[in-house]
Design a protein around this motif. Structure first.
Motif, PDB file in Angstrom:
ATOM      1  N   LEU A  67      74.652  -1.202  71.289  1.00 39.37           N
ATOM      2  CA  LEU A  67      74.682  -2.562  70.777  1.00 39.37           C
ATOM      3  C   LEU A  67      73.414  -3.283  71.197  1.00 39.37           C
ATOM      4  CD1 LEU A  67      78.391  -3.517  71.626  1.00 39.37           C
ATOM      5  CD2 LEU A  67      77.435  -3.097  69.352  1.00 39.37           C
ATOM      6  N   ASP A 110      73.033  -6.333  71.901  1.00 41.66           N
ATOM      7  CA  ASP A 110      73.313  -7.274  72.993  1.00 41.66           C
ATOM      8  C   ASP A 110      73.346  -6.592  74.359  1.00 41.66           C
ATOM      9  OD1 ASP A 110      73.581  -9.433  71.215  1.00 41.66           O
ATOM     10  OD2 ASP A 110      75.678  -8.933  70.834  1.00 41.66           O
ATOM     11  N   PRO A 162      90.125  -9.117  70.881  1.00 41.43           N
ATOM     12  CA  PRO A 162      88.745  -8.743  71.190  1.00 41.43           C
ATOM     13  C   PRO A 162      88.651  -7.890  72.447  1.00 41.43           C
ATOM     14  CG  PRO A 162      89.146 -10.983  71.909  1.00 41.43           C
ATOM     15  CD  PRO A 162      90.385 -10.535  71.167  1.00 41.43           C
ATOM     16  N   ALA A 192      84.089  -9.042  71.844  1.00 43.76           N
ATOM     17  CA  ALA A 192      83.702  -8.211  70.702  1.00 43.76           C
ATOM     18  C   ALA A 192      84.964  -7.952  69.880  1.00 43.76           C
ATOM     19  CB  ALA A 192      83.084  -6.903  71.169  1.00 43.76           C
ATOM     20  N   LEU A 209      82.097  -4.198  65.142  1.00 42.17           N
ATOM     21  CA  LEU A 209      82.377  -5.100  66.259  1.00 42.17           C
ATOM     22  C   LEU A 209      81.644  -6.410  65.999  1.00 42.17           C
ATOM     23  CD1 LEU A 209      82.147  -2.832  69.442  1.00 42.17           C
ATOM     24  CD2 LEU A 209      84.176  -3.761  68.359  1.00 42.17           C
ATOM     25  N   GLU A 210      82.396  -7.498  65.946  1.00 42.99           N
ATOM     26  CA  GLU A 210      81.801  -8.808  65.721  1.00 42.99           C
ATOM     27  C   GLU A 210      81.593  -9.492  67.060  1.00 42.99           C
ATOM     28  OE1 GLU A 210      83.310 -12.889  63.851  1.00 42.99           O
ATOM     29  OE2 GLU A 210      83.263 -11.234  62.395  1.00 42.99           O
ATOM     30  N   ILE A 211      80.310  -9.764  67.375  1.00 47.40           N
ATOM     31  CA  ILE A 211      79.952 -10.426  68.626  1.00 47.40           C
ATOM     32  C   ILE A 211      79.187 -11.692  68.271  1.00 47.40           C
ATOM     33  CG2 ILE A 211      78.666 -10.242  70.786  1.00 47.40           C
ATOM     34  CD1 ILE A 211      79.025  -7.189  70.593  1.00 47.40           C
ATOM     35  N   ASN A 255      78.348  -5.908  64.051  1.00 40.76           N
ATOM     36  CA  ASN A 255      77.554  -4.775  64.518  1.00 40.76           C
ATOM     37  C   ASN A 255      78.167  -3.490  63.968  1.00 40.76           C
ATOM     38  OD1 ASN A 255      75.674  -5.938  66.805  1.00 40.76           O
ATOM     39  ND2 ASN A 255      77.650  -6.941  66.999  1.00 40.76           N
TER      40      ASN A 255
END
Length: 156
Positions: free
Chosen positions: A7, A9, A44, A57, A70-72, A77
């Motif tokens: 990721l 991040d 999450p 996430a 995965l939404e961050i 993502n």
């Protein structure tokens, strides 16, 4: 199904997600340590960011794949690379059995399609992937016709 990814991040961390096609539940690991999943809406994953903070996430389904994104912080993502349209078509051919063969055909077809999508994501040469997928397509149809023939003989 297990998939390794990174990721943006967390550039110094390696992630692995394991998703069950039967239950739809996912397990996330960060550097080989399981990440806790919250019970709040959207369930999450709570990823530690190295300080005392936890980054949320959210796993989001991405049809027709069974591997979620995965939404961050509002950014989706991709965990795995999306397949090309013709890979979905060729890999999904066994699903035809759902319409032609009811529940038995559907079960065989879904397992065949999922197997094909995973084959396309494996490491290796493109030629070998297409050969394997073609073999799975042929095997699913053959298995269906063998089972149907067996039940027809059994019923008579």
């Amino acid at each position: 199904m297990k998939h390794k990814f990174q990721l943006l991040d967390f550039p110094n961390s390696n992630f692995e997600i394991e998703t069950s096609i039967w239950t739809g539940k996912s397990k996330l690991l960060k550097d080989n340590v399981q990440v806790e999943q919250s019970k709040e809406k959207g369930r999450p994953f709570l990823i530690p960011n190295g300080t005392s903070d936890l980054i949320k996430a959210f796993p989001k389904q991405s049809f027709p794949d069974f591997i979620p994104t995965l939404e961050i912080n509002g950014v989706k993502n991709q965990i795995v690379e999306k397949l090309k349209w013709f890979q979905y078509v060729l890999g999904g051919l066994p699903i035809i059995l759902l319409f032609a063969g009811g529940a038995i055909g559907g079960a065989i077809g879904v397992v065949g399609a999922i197997t094909n999508f995973n084959i396309f994501r494996e490491e290796g040469s493109e030629a070998s992937k297409y050969l394997k997928v073609t073999g799975v397509v042929l095997a699913t149809f053959t298995l269906y016709f063998v089972i149907v023939t067996f039940f027809s003989i059994l019923i008579k």
